[in-house]
Design a protein around this motif. Structure first.
Motif, PDB file in Angstrom:
ATOM      1  N   TYR A  25       7.159   0.489 -46.694  1.00  0.00           N
ATOM      2  CA  TYR A  25       6.195   1.279 -47.468  1.00  0.00           C
ATOM      3  C   TYR A  25       6.433   2.781 -47.320  1.00  0.00           C
ATOM      4  N   CYS A  26       6.513   3.258 -46.106  1.00  0.00           N
ATOM      5  CA  CYS A  26       6.649   4.704 -45.896  1.00  0.00           C
ATOM      6  C   CYS A  26       7.995   5.221 -46.398  1.00  0.00           C
ATOM      7  N   ASN A  27       9.060   4.484 -46.128  1.00  0.00           N
ATOM      8  CA  ASN A  27      10.383   4.924 -46.590  1.00  0.00           C
ATOM      9  C   ASN A  27      10.391   5.082 -48.101  1.00  0.00           C
ATOM     10  N   LEU A  28       9.791   4.125 -48.804  1.00  0.00           N
ATOM     11  CA  LEU A  28       9.769   4.162 -50.266  1.00  0.00           C
ATOM     12  C   LEU A  28       8.814   5.239 -50.781  1.00  0.00           C
ATOM     13  N   MET A  29       7.615   5.278 -50.208  1.00  0.00           N
ATOM     14  CA  MET A  29       6.585   6.171 -50.743  1.00  0.00           C
ATOM     15  C   MET A  29       6.835   7.641 -50.406  1.00  0.00           C
ATOM     16  N   THR A  45      -0.185  10.910 -44.261  1.00  0.00           N
ATOM     17  CA  THR A  45      -1.104   9.781 -44.359  1.00  0.00           C
ATOM     18  C   THR A  45      -1.450   9.502 -45.819  1.00  0.00           C
ATOM     19  N   PHE A  46      -1.322   8.235 -46.224  1.00  0.00           N
ATOM     20  CA  PHE A  46      -1.745   7.787 -47.558  1.00  0.00           C
ATOM     21  C   PHE A  46      -3.104   7.102 -47.444  1.00  0.00           C
ATOM     22  N   ILE A  47      -3.940   7.323 -48.461  1.00  0.00           N
ATOM     23  CA  ILE A  47      -5.293   6.770 -48.492  1.00  0.00           C
ATOM     24  C   ILE A  47      -5.367   5.724 -49.599  1.00  0.00           C
ATOM     25  N   SER A  75     -15.291  11.694 -43.458  1.00  0.00           N
ATOM     26  CA  SER A  75     -15.876  10.554 -44.171  1.00  0.00           C
ATOM     27  C   SER A  75     -16.850   9.836 -43.251  1.00  0.00           C
ATOM     28  N   SER A  76     -17.975   9.414 -43.797  1.00  0.00           N
ATOM     29  CA  SER A  76     -18.957   8.703 -42.979  1.00  0.00           C
ATOM     30  C   SER A  76     -18.461   7.300 -42.660  1.00  0.00           C
ATOM     31  N   LEU A  77     -17.611   6.754 -43.540  1.00  0.00           N
ATOM     32  CA  LEU A  77     -17.103   5.391 -43.358  1.00  0.00           C
ATOM     33  C   LEU A  77     -15.613   5.412 -43.070  1.00  0.00           C
ATOM     34  N   PRO A  78     -15.119   4.383 -42.357  1.00  0.00           N
ATOM     35  CA  PRO A  78     -13.670   4.235 -42.204  1.00  0.00           C
ATOM     36  C   PRO A  78     -13.030   3.863 -43.542  1.00  0.00           C
ATOM     37  N   LEU A  79     -11.852   4.416 -43.798  1.00  0.00           N
ATOM     38  CA  LEU A  79     -11.117   4.142 -45.038  1.00  0.00           C
ATOM     39  C   LEU A  79      -9.786   3.487 -44.694  1.00  0.00           C
ATOM     40  N   ASN A  80      -9.216   2.772 -45.657  1.00  0.00           N
ATOM     41  CA  ASN A  80      -7.912   2.123 -45.473  1.00  0.00           C
ATOM     42  C   ASN A  80      -6.798   3.150 -45.642  1.00  0.00           C
ATOM     43  N   LEU A  81      -5.957   3.244 -44.622  1.00  0.00           N
ATOM     44  CA  LEU A  81      -4.907   4.264 -44.568  1.00  0.00           C
ATOM     45  C   LEU A  81      -3.561   3.654 -44.215  1.00  0.00           C
ATOM     46  N   THR A  82      -2.500   4.307 -44.652  1.00  0.00           N
ATOM     47  CA  THR A  82      -1.175   4.076 -44.065  1.00  0.00           C
ATOM     48  C   THR A  82      -0.687   5.405 -43.533  1.00  0.00           C
ATOM     49  N   HIS A  83      -0.426   5.446 -42.233  1.00  0.00           N
ATOM     50  CA  HIS A  83       0.062   6.662 -41.599  1.00  0.00           C
ATOM     51  C   HIS A  83       1.576   6.538 -41.438  1.00  0.00           C
ATOM     52  N   CYS A  84       2.295   7.528 -41.935  1.00  0.00           N
ATOM     53  CA  CYS A  84       3.762   7.520 -41.884  1.00  0.00           C
ATOM     54  C   CYS A  84       4.232   8.583 -40.900  1.00  0.00           C
ATOM     55  N   GLN A  96      13.633   8.471 -42.453  1.00  0.00           N
ATOM     56  CA  GLN A  96      13.180   7.146 -42.047  1.00  0.00           C
ATOM     57  C   GLN A  96      11.815   7.264 -41.387  1.00  0.00           C
ATOM     58  N   TYR A  97      10.936   6.335 -41.738  1.00  0.00           N
ATOM     59  CA  TYR A  97       9.549   6.400 -41.267  1.00  0.00           C
ATOM     60  C   TYR A  97       9.091   5.081 -40.692  1.00  0.00           C
ATOM     61  N   ARG A  98       8.154   5.187 -39.758  1.00  0.00           N
ATOM     62  CA  ARG A  98       7.423   4.041 -39.252  1.00  0.00           C
ATOM     63  C   ARG A  98       6.023   4.075 -39.872  1.00  0.00           C
ATOM     64  N   ALA A  99       5.557   2.918 -40.307  1.00  0.00           N
ATOM     65  CA  ALA A  99       4.242   2.823 -40.950  1.00  0.00           C
ATOM     66  C   ALA A  99       3.217   2.244 -39.983  1.00  0.00           C
TER      67      ALA A  99
END
Ligand code: T3P
Length: 124
Positions: A25-29, A45-47, A75-84, A96-99
């Motif tokens: 995911y991270c390498n591509l995005m 970070t992607f949200i 944000s008051s709530l946790p959100l879905n993230l991908t951290h690269c 090159q990235y680790r997701a």
């Protein structure tokens, strides 16, 4: 000023995807969103939430950003993230990235007459 909100959309918004096991995911995005031009952006970070949810974070109480500015909001709530995060072996132009797939509250900086996110400060 206008370009900054488009930059935030490009670098941090991905409401379409919610993957939890895609090592590529991270390498591509990071490449697809132009963060591997000139240098490999080290951390990004992607949200994975709708734009309305992320824009609404700007309506939360003001908090101090890492740079000392007062225009951050959590944000008051946790959100879905991908951290690269760039790997040690990564060498430009082969970035090159680790997701990491996380559900965390985010802190963003907001700006503008239409007050919207322009910078991703942290997750907590
Ligand atoms: P931008 O200001 O374009 O959103 O801090 C330097 C950059 O790294 C900044 O870019 C935000 C980004 N970043 C993340 O995307 N996630 C993080 O967890 C951190 C600490 C920084």
């Amino acid at each position: 000023r206008f370009w900054r909100l488009h930059k935030f959309q490009r670098q941090h918004m991905d409401p379409e995807h919610l993957t939890t096991n895609n090592t590529q995911y991270c390498n591509l995005m990071m490449k697809a969103r132009n963060m591997t031009k000139g240098i490999c952006k080290p951390v990004n970070t992607f949200i994975h939430e709708p734009k309305e949810i992320v824009d609404a974070v700007c309506q939360e109480a003001n908090i101090t950003c890492k740079n000392g500015q007062p225009n951050c909001h959590q944000s008051s709530l946790p959100l879905n993230l991908t951290h690269c995060r760039q790997t040690g072996a990564s060498k430009y132009p082969n970035c090159q990235y680790r997701a990491s797939y996380l559900t965390k509250q985010i802190i963003v900086a907001c700006e503008g007459k239409v007050y919207v996110p322009v910078h991703f400060d942290a997750y907590v």
